[in-house]
Design an enzyme around this catalytic site. Structure first.
Site, PDB file in Angstrom:
ATOM      1  N   GLU A  43      47.053  39.977  27.496  1.00  0.00           N
ATOM      2  CA  GLU A  43      46.562  39.344  28.544  1.00  0.00           C
ATOM      3  C   GLU A  43      45.627  38.314  27.977  1.00  0.00           C
ATOM      4  OE1 GLU A  43      47.427  38.947  31.574  1.00  0.00           O
ATOM      5  OE2 GLU A  43      48.669  40.662  31.791  1.00  0.00           O
ATOM      6  N   TYR A 126      40.793  38.881  36.780  1.00  0.00           N
ATOM      7  CA  TYR A 126      42.185  38.585  36.768  1.00  0.00           C
ATOM      8  C   TYR A 126      42.732  39.816  35.636  1.00  0.00           C
ATOM      9  CZ  TYR A 126      46.817  37.659  34.663  1.00  0.00           C
ATOM     10  OH  TYR A 126      48.041  37.669  33.922  1.00  0.00           O
ATOM     11  N   ASP A 144      45.630  34.833  39.881  1.00  0.00           N
ATOM     12  CA  ASP A 144      45.380  33.754  39.026  1.00  0.00           C
ATOM     13  C   ASP A 144      45.992  32.537  39.425  1.00  0.00           C
ATOM     14  OD1 ASP A 144      48.009  34.112  38.283  1.00  0.00           O
ATOM     15  OD2 ASP A 144      48.055  34.330  36.200  1.00  0.00           O
ATOM     16  N   CYS A 198      58.378  28.932  40.085  1.00  0.00           N
ATOM     17  CA  CYS A 198      57.559  28.139  40.967  1.00  0.00           C
ATOM     18  C   CYS A 198      56.400  27.347  40.014  1.00  0.00           C
ATOM     19  CB  CYS A 198      56.703  29.080  41.916  1.00  0.00           C
ATOM     20  SG  CYS A 198      55.857  28.227  43.545  1.00  0.00           S
TER      21      CYS A 198
END
Length: 346
Positions: A43, A126, A144, A198
């Protein structure tokens, strides 16, 4: 535009997203583990790095530092060395500090509680939510930019994502969509949809699993979302460096913890006036950081006196190195590129 999210069946949208993810989710090495240490590392690496660019870095980092204890015991320089090429070096420094924190405060065991994870150096909401949901099943959305973009488009929601309340607003919206016992998969699905379909520009709406439910798509206004009114204008900054060389060796010093490029190595920023008569060339390098546009001036100074070279180094705390040795240290990208140029010229 008034929000139209009341027209949607939230849970139905979440279930459609999960069904798509279980078939089309990306096959990534860290998707095959629930180890919170590895999820944490991935991450942090991929916060500012595209997946395809960061996978090799992730593999090398995990191979060298396979667990919290190994990372905590490492020297700063080595952690930075294995971070080389990823940029945003403060992330690596924070990883090291957090590893020491886990050893000190949690007896070397990665914390399971969301608030404890959030307390780690360099870990934001996040990242804490991603680790907590993926590894421990906590029902919490990892909000996020992907969440903001997908949710605002699906529901044609014009809530300004630059507002301080945006995180809470979209978190509550995502919770209404999240199927029970699927928090980790739901968050990963949202990450994949946002990064693969997206997208901010040129979204692939025709193959999106949510296009029938997407109000922005049905209205032909996908590019109007998300709404963001506040944008920080980057500031201009000029820096000057001197590549001071004698007989193939040059001078470097480690930066402090203030300002940009923390703990990285750099060339002298100032030299005596008499050195400037020894300048053999000058390069101007433009470099962009998140909130700064940098103009970096680099002057190559070749000294003809070893005594002057060593005296300047000793009096000003510089390390004498060469190009081969410098590969074992981490430098800001403009200086690293400059040294590569020097090597190519030899």
């Amino acid at each position: 535009m008034k929000s139209k999210k009341q027209n949607a069946d939230f849970l139905h949208v979440g279930e459609l997203l999960l069904a798509w993810y279980k078939i089309h989710g990306r096959d990534l090495p860290f998707r095959n583990t629930n180890d919170p240490y590895k999820i944490w590392i991935c991450e942090i690496i991929f916060q500012q790095t595209r997946i395809e660019q960061g996978l090799n870095h992730y593999s090398r980092f995990i191979h060298r530092f396979p667990d919290v204890q190994t990372l905590a015991e490492a020297e700063n320089d080595e952690v930075l060395l294995y971070w080389k090429g990823l940029g945003y070096y403060s992330r690596a420094l924070n990883l090291h500090k957090a590893a020491l924190q886990i050893v000190r405060e949690f007896q070397g065991k990665f914390p399971e509680n969301y608030n404890n994870i959030l307390s780690l150096k360099g870990v934001g909401k996040y990242t804490a939510a991603a680790i907590s949901s993926i590894c421990f099943g906590t029902k919490i959305p990892a909000v996020d930019g992907n969440f903001y973009r997908v949710l605002s488009r699906v529901f044609a929601d014009d809530f300004d994502i630059s507002k301080s309340k945006a995180f809470l607003y979209f978190s509550e919206l995502a919770l209404r969509m999240m199927p029970e016992n699927e928090a980790g998969h739901f968050n990963e699905a949202m990450m994949d949809l946002g990064s693969e379909i997206c997208k901010p520009k040129n979204p692939k709406c025709e193959i999106c699993p949510l296009n029938k439910e997407c109000l922005a798509f049905s209205l032909g206004k996908v590019h109007e979302f998300p709404v963001k009114s506040k944008k920080t204008k980057p500031t201009d900054l000029e820096l000057t460096y001197h590549y001071v060389e004698f007989n193939g060796r040059f001078l470097i010093k480690r930066r402090g913890d203030d300002f940009i490029w923390k703990r990285l190595y750099e060339f002298p920023t100032e030299v005596p006036a008499e050195f400037k008569t020894e300048i053999v060339h000058h390069k101007t390098v433009l470099h962009k950081l998140t909130h700064r546009n940098l103009t970096v001036q680099i002057y190559k100074v070749i000294l003809n006196s070893e005594e002057i070279f060593k005296k300047f180094a000793e009096e000003n705390g510089f390390i004498i190195t060469d190009l081969e040795e410098s590969h074992q240290k981490s430098f800001p990208k403009p200086l690293e590129n400059y040294m590569k140029w020097i090597e190519d010229e030899i």
